[in-house]
Design an enzyme around this catalytic site. Structure first.
Site, mmCIF file in Angstrom:
data_model
loop_
_atom_site.group_PDB
_atom_site.id
_atom_site.type_symbol
_atom_site.label_atom_id
_atom_site.label_comp_id
_atom_site.label_asym_id
_atom_site.label_seq_id
_atom_site.Cartn_x
_atom_site.Cartn_y
_atom_site.Cartn_z
ATOM 1 N N GLY A 64 -3.233 -7.561 -8.227
ATOM 2 C CA GLY A 64 -3.203 -7.231 -9.778
ATOM 3 C C GLY A 64 -3.291 -8.765 -9.876
ATOM 4 N N GLY A 120 -2.283 -5.117 -4.524
ATOM 5 C CA GLY A 120 -2.150 -4.526 -5.433
ATOM 6 C C GLY A 120 -3.895 -3.032 -4.453
ATOM 7 N N GLU A 143 3.831 -11.164 -1.432
ATOM 8 C CA GLU A 143 5.025 -11.413 -3.334
ATOM 9 C C GLU A 143 5.735 -12.132 -2.963
ATOM 10 O OE1 GLU A 143 2.195 -7.922 -3.327
ATOM 11 O OE2 GLU A 143 3.406 -8.418 -1.504
ATOM 12 N N ASP A 151 5.158 -3.488 -4.111
ATOM 13 C CA ASP A 151 5.100 -2.927 -4.801
ATOM 14 C C ASP A 151 4.447 -2.003 -4.383
ATOM 15 O OD1 ASP A 151 3.156 -4.272 -5.585
ATOM 16 O OD2 ASP A 151 4.021 -3.939 -8.136
#
Length: 367
Positions: A64, A120, A143, A151
């Site tokens: 992302g 992502g 992350e 996530d």
């Protein structure tokens, strides 16, 4: 700018993430465009199968666009630091909706997971029905190094990995190649990147008479049968990973990791990322995976949306992005700074509900 490019040929819908300069990192406009196309093609008679790829040869998707999220967090702190920035909520909620839709898509989705696939990008790839990796695939969920957590469904797919690989990858951000992805269940096919056009040609020439899932599987099985899959480093470390089965705390994980007597480069790289990462992230990742073991896919994305919004309110996410992408000093000042400073109440605060319960697609809380 068109953030994605599309074309239809022989009922195959080709989608290209179209931001080669940013390694096809996901921005909010790209996510929104992708959602529109996926929704339109879901019921279209013109589409029987989707082929999702990234522009260029370097990356499918490097994750992302967290730099824009950083800007939104800093702007919001100057207005009201107790509120989740709207741009952050919109980004995460719409990103997870796309991921969920790919997981549950009613037509075959092929992902060409070539080059860099991180964060992502893995979220887009992992839920597809046919996931391809090549000799140049490099996957990771790093992350912890920016004060976030794995996530985009990480709660779901990390918990489905064999042995204790899920918790290990979540806490160390260990890099994976194509062979590792096959072993861990993140990919279905390994081919040389030079085979791509042959695969596309086969898709564009098939008659689509019969089950489209079986047709795609047949094409990809044929394309991959002549390729020798290299040895997986992840598979070669099963003896090491087994030590983490049944760990009951992140402190126990840390002790086993750092005191392992027979360290090699693969293990040392994991230790380096783990020790450099956010102490808060380490604790929330451990709890995320423990608490999320039995959640449904929809429950996973809803819980992650809440946790991501909390990360925007807590200090380490913005600080991690600052150190990596803004000031680029690579010296994040984590808060709390050390493991000894972490309290149970602090970790509890990350999991405090700030969203209404309910289905992800119906989530309408205004933050």
């Amino acid at each position: 700018m068109n953030w994605i490019a599309t074309k239809i040929k022989n009922r195959v819908g080709f989608i290209t993430l179209n931001s080669e300069k940013t390694l096809n990192s996901l921005s909010l406009p790209m996510i929104e465009e992708l959602q529109t196309v996926l929704t339109d093609w879901k019921t279209s008679d013109e589409i029987v199968c989707i082929f999702l790829q990234g522009a260029g040869e370097k990356a499918f998707c490097a994750g992302g666009d967290v730099r824009k999220l950083y800007d939104a967090i800093i702007d919001q702190r100057n207005i009201d630091h107790t509120k989740v920035p709207k741009d952050c909520y919109d980004f995460f909620s719409k990103e997870y909706q796309v991921d969920f839709d790919i997981h549950t898509y009613p037509k075959p989705v092929i992902v060409w997971g070539h080059g860099i696939v991180m964060g992502g990008g893995i979220g887009l790839m992992v839920g597809a029905s046919h996931r391809i990796v090549t000799e140049k695939s490099k996957l990771a969920m790093p992350e912890i190094t920016i004060g976030l957590y794995p996530d985009v469904g990480g709660t779901w797919f990390l918990n489905k990995m064999p042995s204790a690989y899920g918790i290990y990858l979540g806490l160390t951000g260990a890099r994976l190649d194509g062979a590792d992805c096959l072993f861990l269940g993140l990919a279905d096919y390994y081919v040389e990147s030079s085979s791509k056009q042959n695969i596309i040609n086969a898709l564009e020439q098939t008659s689509w008479k019969g089950d489209p899932y079986k047709i795609v599987s047949g094409i990809l099985n044929s394309a991959s049968e002549d390729h020798t899959v290299p040895e997986s480093q992840a598979a070669g470390h099963q003896y090491f990973i087994r030590q983490f089965e049944g760990v009951e705390s992140v402190e126990q994980f840390k002790n086993i990791l750092t005191h392992h007597p027979d360290k090699d480069e693969w293990i040392n790289n994991g230790i380096k990322s783990f020790e450099a990462g956010s102490p808060s992230s380490a604790h929330i990742i451990f709890r995320q995976l423990q608490q999320g073991r039995n959640l449904s896919l929809e429950e996973v994305f809803h819980s992650e949306l809440n946790l991501s919004c909390q990360c925007c309110l807590h200090p380490d996410f913005a600080e991690g992005v600052r150190a990596l992408l803004v000031d680029k000093d690579l010296s994040p000042k984590w808060n709390p700074a050390t493991w000894d400073d972490i309290t149970e109440e602090w970790i509890d605060s990350y999991f405090k509900l700030i969203l209404k319960s309910g289905k992800l697609k119906e989530e309408s809380e205004k933050l």
